[in-house]
Design an enzyme around this catalytic site. Sequence first.
Site, short mmCIF file in Angstrom:
data_model
loop_
_atom_site.label_atom_id
_atom_site.label_comp_id
_atom_site.label_asym_id
_atom_site.label_seq_id
_atom_site.Cartn_x
_atom_site.Cartn_y
_atom_site.Cartn_z
CG HIS A 9 -0.15 0.00 2.53
ND1 HIS A 9 0.40 1.13 3.07
CD2 HIS A 9 0.14 -1.02 3.37
CE1 HIS A 9 1.01 0.83 4.19
NE2 HIS A 9 0.88 -0.48 4.41
CD GLU A 11 4.68 8.77 3.35
OE1 GLU A 11 5.88 8.65 3.06
OE2 GLU A 11 4.08 9.87 3.44
NE ARG A 60 -12.27 -2.44 2.89
CZ ARG A 60 -13.34 -2.93 2.29
NH1 ARG A 60 -13.81 -2.32 1.19
NH2 ARG A 60 -13.95 -4.00 2.75
CD GLU A 82 1.90 -5.89 8.03
OE1 GLU A 82 2.05 -7.11 7.80
OE2 GLU A 82 2.68 -5.01 7.61
#
Length: 215
Positions: A9, A11, A60, A82
């Site tokens: 993903h 930052e 997402r 995660e």
Amino acid sequence: MLQVYLVRHGETQWNAERRIQGQSDSPLTAKGEQQAMQVATRAKELGITHIISSDLGRTRRTAEIIAQACGCDIIFDSRLRELNMGVLEKRHIDSLTEEEENWRRQLVNGTVDGRIPEGESMQELSDRVNAALESCRDLPQGSRPLLVSHGIALGCLVSTILGLPAWAERRLRLRNCSISRVDYQESLWLASGWVVETAGDISHLDAPALDELQR
């Protein structure tokens, strides 16, 4: 040969603040949004057919940006979440007590059954992310899926494909919106099964990205 692309993903606010995220969440920063747009442009060039994403907010949002560029629907899969970091989630990395830092070290150093209280072990993480990857083999022939996940989760996945222990993920530098690729092949001469083609490619980004030690 099945090619599966792996994207971390963009930052997030807590990446930049050096807070432990785990399965807690913080929004993408403006830089993270820009990174997601840049990886989306790259993904469009790759001919991605399916986008499969962790259902946490930061993945997402990254997946939504990629999907818009590729014209794909998104499948959300909680197995791509995660590592659950238990009671240490949301904490600033520099605020940990000696005991809390020992919990974290036991986990990332591969201590048998190492885990943070209320969290999960590296082996539990490995089992679920590898199961999510294996599900890609059920896609129609000719598919080219892209998985959107997280730094420790993807590092664990790549490490175990290489035959390394799950906790070896800390030896991989998978920066925000980096692209990795793993292939499933059947060969008499090369290793059959999953192989790593590339890991941590950030050539599509126009500015430095944070690595896992900076989250």
